[in-house]
Design an enzyme around this catalytic site. Sequence first.
Site, PDB file in Angstrom:
ATOM      1  N   ASP A  34       0.461   5.020   1.799  1.00 49.38           N
ATOM      2  CA  ASP A  34      -0.359   5.465   2.928  1.00 49.38           C
ATOM      3  C   ASP A  34      -1.467   6.435   2.541  1.00 49.38           C
ATOM      4  OD1 ASP A  34       0.893   3.903   4.850  1.00 49.38           O
ATOM      5  OD2 ASP A  34       2.558   5.325   5.002  1.00 49.38           O
ATOM      6  N   HIS A  92       0.829  -1.206   0.000  1.00 48.05           N
ATOM      7  CA  HIS A  92       0.000   0.000   0.000  1.00 48.05           C
ATOM      8  C   HIS A  92       0.860   1.251   0.000  1.00 48.05           C
ATOM      9  CE1 HIS A  92       1.093  -0.489   4.207  1.00 48.05           C
ATOM     10  NE2 HIS A  92       0.721   0.759   4.429  1.00 48.05           N
ATOM     11  N   ARG A 114       5.061   6.114  14.393  1.00 53.39           N
ATOM     12  CA  ARG A 114       4.874   6.598  13.025  1.00 53.39           C
ATOM     13  C   ARG A 114       4.197   7.968  12.982  1.00 53.39           C
ATOM     14  NH1 ARG A 114       1.416   3.888   8.189  1.00 53.39           N
ATOM     15  NH2 ARG A 114       0.427   5.906   7.995  1.00 53.39           N
ATOM     16  N   HIS A 141       4.759   0.144   0.208  1.00 52.49           N
ATOM     17  CA  HIS A 141       5.495  -0.653   1.183  1.00 52.49           C
ATOM     18  C   HIS A 141       4.618  -1.751   1.751  1.00 52.49           C
ATOM     19  CE1 HIS A 141       3.584   2.652   3.343  1.00 52.49           C
ATOM     20  NE2 HIS A 141       3.552   1.878   4.414  1.00 52.49           N
TER      21      HIS A 141
HETATM   22  C1  SIN Z   1       3.151   0.767   7.854  1.00 54.76           C
HETATM   23  O1  SIN Z   1       2.565   0.399   6.860  1.00 54.76           O
HETATM   24  O2  SIN Z   1       3.147   1.938   8.213  1.00 54.76           O
HETATM   25  C2  SIN Z   1       3.901  -0.242   8.705  1.00 54.76           C
HETATM   26  C3  SIN Z   1       5.257  -0.515   8.214  1.00 54.76           C
HETATM   27  C4  SIN Z   1       6.034  -1.387   9.162  1.00 54.76           C
HETATM   28  O3  SIN Z   1       5.611  -1.604  10.296  1.00 54.76           O
HETATM   29  O4  SIN Z   1       7.089  -1.862   8.761  1.00 54.76           O
END
Ligand code: SIN
Length: 283
Positions: A106, A104, A274, A259
């Site tokens: 974000d 995805h 995050r 990612h």
């Molecule tokens: C995310 O998609 O923000 C998570 C990425 C991760 O935990 O490596």
Amino acid sequence: MGLQVNRLSEVLGAEVIGADLSRQDDDDQAAALHRALLDNGIIVIRNQHIAPDDQIAFSRRFGKLSVHVLTDFQLPGYPEITCISNKRENGKAVGIADAGRHWHSDQAYERIPAMGSLLHAQEIPPEGGDTLFCNMYAVLEAMPESLRARIEGKYAIFNYQREYNRFKSGNADRKALTPEQIARTTGATHPIIRTHPETGRKALYVSEGHTETIKDMDPEEAEDLLQELFAFSKRPEFIYRHVWQPHDLIFWDNRCTMHNAVPYNPEYTRHMYRTTIIGDVPV
Ligand code: SIN
């Protein structure tokens, strides 16, 4: 200042050594990191011993911060920080343990998706818990003409709830979305080929996690086309696998990468903070 920027793979990613994000007023450092991000799609800023306020202040340099729709997993006192974590305190999950376990970009399901996200490793497992990143410029540039011709000028429809509900069935900490959360995640429609607002380069903008269908296309035809795009974009030559080191902080550009968080042994702790920067309406 002496920042060292080293490429991490042929396809994307660079590590930055010598930065210190606790220097909140360091404009030169921020400009150099911004340049490195645009050049490499993701930057791994090594060895960050910083406070949540530093992460927020650095993130804010690039735009307004988003408050994640899953408000139960905020770092207490810091609504702009979402915990991605399998830790529990007093029997309660402090973070989303299975966040991002699908390809995805974000907040693609929002009208104004994320420009970038920053993930700071607080505690990492001794093995596993890697994050995969895909260079969506490279995907588009390498795509056969015949496939590209089928997506030129087309728009994709993005959805959050379908994926949320898929993960909810395997994770009791994911509660049913409230009416307010449902209202915030009704989805969005964006061009399948988007132009990066800063580099001017074109990138593919669909992902397995959040793209539901293609606008004005027969649903079966759209599904076949999306499956072809997903399979093509997941080829190993477009992907960098990040094996986390203690105190890494990764800044990724959601406008040209996607990612995917790789599952790990749940007996280990993985605890991350995050922040998410709101970007532009994709064009
Ligand atoms: C995310 O998609 O923000 C998570 C990425 C991760 O935990 O490596």
